[in-house]
Design an enzyme around this catalytic site. Structure first.
Site, PDB file in Angstrom:
ATOM      1  N   THR A  35      50.485  51.996 -35.577  1.00  0.00           N
ATOM      2  CA  THR A  35      51.388  52.580 -34.604  1.00  0.00           C
ATOM      3  C   THR A  35      52.781  52.980 -35.585  1.00  0.00           C
ATOM      4  OG1 THR A  35      52.184  50.436 -33.963  1.00  0.00           O
ATOM      5  CG2 THR A  35      50.844  51.705 -32.451  1.00  0.00           C
ATOM      6  N   GLY A  36      53.700  53.920 -35.080  1.00  0.00           N
ATOM      7  CA  GLY A  36      54.784  54.537 -35.785  1.00  0.00           C
ATOM      8  C   GLY A  36      55.417  53.452 -36.877  1.00  0.00           C
ATOM      9  N   GLY A  37      56.112  52.412 -36.554  1.00  0.00           N
ATOM     10  CA  GLY A  37      56.467  51.605 -37.425  1.00  0.00           C
ATOM     11  C   GLY A  37      55.739  51.122 -38.424  1.00  0.00           C
ATOM     12  N   THR A  38      54.676  50.397 -38.043  1.00  0.00           N
ATOM     13  CA  THR A  38      53.932  49.712 -38.877  1.00  0.00           C
ATOM     14  C   THR A  38      53.152  50.700 -39.849  1.00  0.00           C
ATOM     15  OG1 THR A  38      53.256  48.305 -36.914  1.00  0.00           O
ATOM     16  CG2 THR A  38      51.977  48.097 -39.014  1.00  0.00           C
ATOM     17  N   VAL A  66      54.614  54.370 -24.561  1.00  0.00           N
ATOM     18  CA  VAL A  66      53.197  54.550 -24.548  1.00  0.00           C
ATOM     19  C   VAL A  66      53.011  55.291 -25.949  1.00  0.00           C
ATOM     20  CG1 VAL A  66      51.436  56.511 -23.676  1.00  0.00           C
ATOM     21  CG2 VAL A  66      53.466  55.383 -22.095  1.00  0.00           C
ATOM     22  N   ARG A 216      42.479   7.978 -26.259  1.00  0.00           N
ATOM     23  CA  ARG A 216      41.424   7.325 -25.737  1.00  0.00           C
ATOM     24  C   ARG A 216      41.576   7.217 -24.343  1.00  0.00           C
ATOM     25  NH1 ARG A 216      40.993   2.072 -28.505  1.00  0.00           N
ATOM     26  NH2 ARG A 216      39.275   1.695 -26.852  1.00  0.00           N
ATOM     27  N   TYR A 217      42.698   6.918 -23.792  1.00  0.00           N
ATOM     28  CA  TYR A 217      43.029   6.659 -22.450  1.00  0.00           C
ATOM     29  C   TYR A 217      44.411   7.066 -22.267  1.00  0.00           C
ATOM     30  CZ  TYR A 217      43.573   1.913 -23.765  1.00  0.00           C
ATOM     31  OH  TYR A 217      44.060   0.799 -24.210  1.00  0.00           O
ATOM     32  N   LYS A 276      59.870  -2.402 -24.872  1.00  0.00           N
ATOM     33  CA  LYS A 276      58.527  -2.929 -24.435  1.00  0.00           C
ATOM     34  C   LYS A 276      58.549  -2.405 -23.075  1.00  0.00           C
ATOM     35  CE  LYS A 276      55.178  -5.880 -24.701  1.00  0.00           C
ATOM     36  NZ  LYS A 276      55.632  -7.172 -24.953  1.00  0.00           N
ATOM     37  N   HIS A 277      57.350  -1.579 -22.563  1.00  0.00           N
ATOM     38  CA  HIS A 277      57.213  -1.252 -21.322  1.00  0.00           C
ATOM     39  C   HIS A 277      58.327  -0.489 -20.801  1.00  0.00           C
ATOM     40  CE1 HIS A 277      53.279  -3.075 -20.404  1.00  0.00           C
ATOM     41  NE2 HIS A 277      53.624  -4.294 -20.919  1.00  0.00           N
ATOM     42  N   ASN A 421      67.555  -0.748 -11.536  1.00  0.00           N
ATOM     43  CA  ASN A 421      69.073  -1.215 -11.963  1.00  0.00           C
ATOM     44  C   ASN A 421      69.042  -1.726 -12.957  1.00  0.00           C
ATOM     45  OD1 ASN A 421      70.311  -0.201  -9.505  1.00  0.00           O
ATOM     46  ND2 ASN A 421      69.363  -1.887  -8.429  1.00  0.00           N
ATOM     47  N   ARG A 516      77.441   8.141 -14.207  1.00  0.00           N
ATOM     48  CA  ARG A 516      76.223   7.271 -13.810  1.00  0.00           C
ATOM     49  C   ARG A 516      74.895   7.601 -14.796  1.00  0.00           C
ATOM     50  NH1 ARG A 516      73.836   8.105  -7.897  1.00  0.00           N
ATOM     51  NH2 ARG A 516      72.434   9.415  -9.277  1.00  0.00           N
ATOM     52  N   HIS A 520      64.576   6.380 -13.988  1.00  0.00           N
ATOM     53  CA  HIS A 520      63.431   5.894 -13.328  1.00  0.00           C
ATOM     54  C   HIS A 520      62.306   5.884 -13.953  1.00  0.00           C
ATOM     55  CE1 HIS A 520      66.634   6.142 -10.049  1.00  0.00           C
ATOM     56  NE2 HIS A 520      66.602   4.929 -10.015  1.00  0.00           N
TER      57      HIS A 520
HETATM   58  P1  5GP Z   1      55.414  49.877 -34.533  1.00  0.00           P
HETATM   59  O1  5GP Z   1      56.543  48.905 -35.081  1.00  0.00           O
HETATM   60  O2  5GP Z   1      54.175  49.734 -35.184  1.00  0.00           O
HETATM   61  O3  5GP Z   1      56.082  51.007 -33.955  1.00  0.00           O
HETATM   62  O4  5GP Z   1      55.199  49.039 -33.277  1.00  0.00           O
HETATM   63  C1  5GP Z   1      54.720  47.797 -32.918  1.00  0.00           C
HETATM   64  C2  5GP Z   1      54.574  47.306 -31.888  1.00  0.00           C
HETATM   65  O5  5GP Z   1      54.412  48.165 -30.543  1.00  0.00           O
HETATM   66  C3  5GP Z   1      53.947  46.189 -31.561  1.00  0.00           C
HETATM   67  O6  5GP Z   1      54.805  44.727 -31.149  1.00  0.00           O
HETATM   68  C4  5GP Z   1      53.053  46.360 -30.488  1.00  0.00           C
HETATM   69  O7  5GP Z   1      52.656  45.270 -29.588  1.00  0.00           O
HETATM   70  C5  5GP Z   1      53.699  47.533 -29.683  1.00  0.00           C
HETATM   71  N1  5GP Z   1      52.745  48.258 -28.960  1.00  0.00           N
HETATM   72  C6  5GP Z   1      51.773  48.844 -29.533  1.00  0.00           C
HETATM   73  N2  5GP Z   1      51.326  49.922 -28.409  1.00  0.00           N
HETATM   74  C7  5GP Z   1      52.219  49.928 -27.429  1.00  0.00           C
HETATM   75  C8  5GP Z   1      52.219  50.746 -26.229  1.00  0.00           C
HETATM   76  O8  5GP Z   1      51.409  51.701 -26.079  1.00  0.00           O
HETATM   77  N3  5GP Z   1      53.521  50.448 -25.461  1.00  0.00           N
HETATM   78  C9  5GP Z   1      54.365  49.446 -25.937  1.00  0.00           C
HETATM   79  N4  5GP Z   1      55.459  49.381 -24.878  1.00  0.00           N
HETATM   80  N5  5GP Z   1      54.072  48.825 -27.082  1.00  0.00           N
HETATM   81  C10 5GP Z   1      53.231  49.007 -27.854  1.00  0.00           C
END
Ligand code: 5GP
Length: 520
Positions: A35-38, A66, A216-217, A276-277, A421, A516, A520
């Site tokens: 996905t985008g950031g990764t 999404v 064990r228990y 103890k206890h 008490n 207080r 218990h």
């Molecule tokens: P990235 O940094 O790669 O853009 O986003 C990574 C994060 O997006 C991860 O934490 C992942 O769980 C989350 N993620 C992946 N797919 C979706 C999606 O369809 N909707 C939402 N809300 N989060 C998503």
């Protein structure tokens, strides 16, 4: 069976270790989707990767709400290899054999003091858990990776040709634990904001504790038992302690060690608590661990037999020697154990020796105290209440002497950890007699006196602490007869005046704490 991995989807919020892991997957001929950031992070680090939006032919929309929610992704994860091959081919859905996901940091977000409801909601991950659950469900064929500490073993298994059935199952269980904890955090947060909910006390109480140890228990041999710990807890405790030697802790060991260690934590001076206890049977402060132990032991050597011993200073060799030579002990817990002390305790190989140095001194975590009743759960704040000297109100004609004042605050700290008490007689930073768990305060006082007499400890000149107020003057009259010179108690009884009069008649100095400590 072993499943090869040809394609993996990586989508992580916490990007720790991900570049190396992705590179490792590539080196093992795994095709990557992200996905985008990764995606950008991997690309910028020179790891060949395809963006999910390119794979689906559909852009990430709605500010990332999404991203991966697409049949070409979910079909690729959920398809049953063999059984669903035809439909996958028909719709051009390539199989995804591994999903590497960690979720939006919901818990960290709501922990921020300035977090708004909107921030919290935007940090509810939707696509992540959906992929995690899909991939975990289909673990017969796929591998779901939700934690960076699994990256290493995944690469090692891939070197053997693929991921084993046992590992895939383990990863799947871990994944469902992960999403269950994630949804619990969301439900707790939102549930605290509904009618019937409040901060810390959501509408439904969702808990997640991790199993640390099977036992064990339980309290009795016919009860099965296990020890679960709060994975987030960093406080020094029996849960975070390291076992240096000895048999595994039993159920009662854990409960009693907790009582002992919680009590000893309350002292600024060097202290020793013997339990103890679930009740302290001897508590003392001293110049050294050894002197504190000697004094604590002297309160009630009979009960100390087979007890739990806790210190708030490291265990030294001298003290270890004194304990091992003198008594049968189940558990010793301390913030640090000198190597020479370890050797001495090793003479008794069953003695459990616990070290909490790693977390010492640590902070008291707020948290909750939970108690099961049949069909229900009682939840309350932990009793972290502690009165300081400045909070004490002298209500008697006579003001306590400096020595009395020190003994009063000492006895009060002990009383907090005694089952109600609770009555504590103390003198010179040592418990002289402890009366615990009686249904009337007078009987607890009597027992404290009997114990002191039996051990040859003289009560006259001692102070008395009571965990709750005296409903009648009889408790003070009995104390006066025994030679008690000063009393600490919460106050607040309808008959406080009668109780104060009784103290004044006997020349007893009395202070009210205004707090207080039932237990218990
Ligand atoms: P990235 O940094 O790669 O853009 O986003 C990574 C994060 O997006 C991860 O934490 C992942 O769980 C989350 N993620 C992946 N797919 C979706 C999606 O369809 N909707 C939402 N809300 N989060 C998503």
């Amino acid at each position: 069976s072993i499943m090869p991995v040809r394609r993996a989807l990586i989508s992580v919020s916490d990007k720790t270790g991900i570049v190396d892991f992705a590179r490792g997957l590539r080196d093992r001929n795994v095709e990557l989707l992200s996905t985008g950031g990764t995606y950008r992070l991997l690309r910028d680090n020179g790891v060949p990767v395809t963006e999910v939006s390119e794979h689906t032919g559909f852009p990430e929309i709605m500010d990332g709400r999404v991203k991966t929610l697409h049949p070409r992704i979910h079909g690729g994860i959920l398809g049953r290899r063999g059984q669903d091959d035809a439909v996958m081919a028909e719709h051009d859905i390539p199989a995804i054999d591994m999903v590497v996901v960690n979720l939006y940091p919901f818990a960290a977000t709501v922990a921020r003091p300035d977090c708004t409801l909107e921030d919290a909601i935007e940090n509810i991950d939707i696509g992540g858990p959906t992929m995690v659950r899909a991939c975990a469900k289909n673990h017969a064929y796929t591998s779901i990776v939700v934690a960076a500490d699994d990256y290493g073993r995944i690469l090692e298994e891939l070197d053997q040709g693929g991921i084993s059935q046992a590992t895939r199952f383990d990863l799947a269980v871990k994944a469902f634990e992960h999403t269950a904890g994630y949804d619990a955090a969301i439900a707790n947060y939102l549930g605290a904001r509904t009618e019937g909910g409040e901060e810390g006390f959501p509408r439904t109480y969702n808990l997640q504790f991790h199993k640390k140890q099977s036992m064990r228990y339980g309290e009795n041999p016919h009860q099965a038992a296990a020890f679960y710990v709060d994975p987030a807890s960093r406080e020094p405790s029996v849960a975070t302690a390291r076992t240096l030697q000895g048999k595994p802790l039993s159920y009662n060991n854990v409960a009693d060690t907790d009582a002992a260690f919680e009590c000893v934590k309350g002292f600024d001076e060097t202290a020793c608590v013997i339990v103890k206890h679930a009740n302290p049977c001897g508590v003392a402060v001293g110049e050294s661990a050894l002197s504190a132990y000697d004094k604590a032991f002297a309160t009630d050597p009979t009960s100390a037999f087979g007890g739990i011993i806790a210190f708030n200073v490291p265990l030294d060799a001298e003290t270890a020697r004194a304990i091992i030579d003198r008594q049968f002990v189940e558990v010793i817990i301390a913030p640090g154990v000198e190597p020479a002390a370890i050797e001495i305790v090793a003479e008794k190989k069953n003695v459990r020796l616990l070290d909490v140095a790693e977390h010492w001194p640590g902070e008291r975590e707020k948290g909750h105290d939970l108690k099961r009743v049949t069909g229900g759960l009682l939840v309350q704040d932990r009793d972290l209440g502690m009165v300081e000297r400045g909070d004490l109100r002298v209500v008697s004609d006579r003001v306590p002497t400096e020595q009395e004042m020190r003994d009063l605050t000492f006895a009060w700290k002990v009383g907090k950890f005694i089952k109600s008490n609770a009555i504590v007689y103390a003198k010179g930073g040592q418990t002289i007699g402890v009366g615990a768990g009686q249904m009337s305060r007078v009987y607890s006082a009597k027992i404290a006196g009997i114990k002191a007499a039996d051990e040859g400890l003289s009560v006259p000149g001692s102070v008395m602490a009571s965990d709750a107020f005296f409903p009648f003057r009889d408790g003070i009259d009995a104390a006066a007869a025994a030679g008690i010179t000063a009393v600490i108690q919460p106050g607040g009884s309808m008959r406080d005046q009668e109780v104060i009069d009784a103290a004044n008649e006997a020349g007893i100095a009395m202070v009210f704490t205004g707090m207080r400590h039932f237990r218990h």
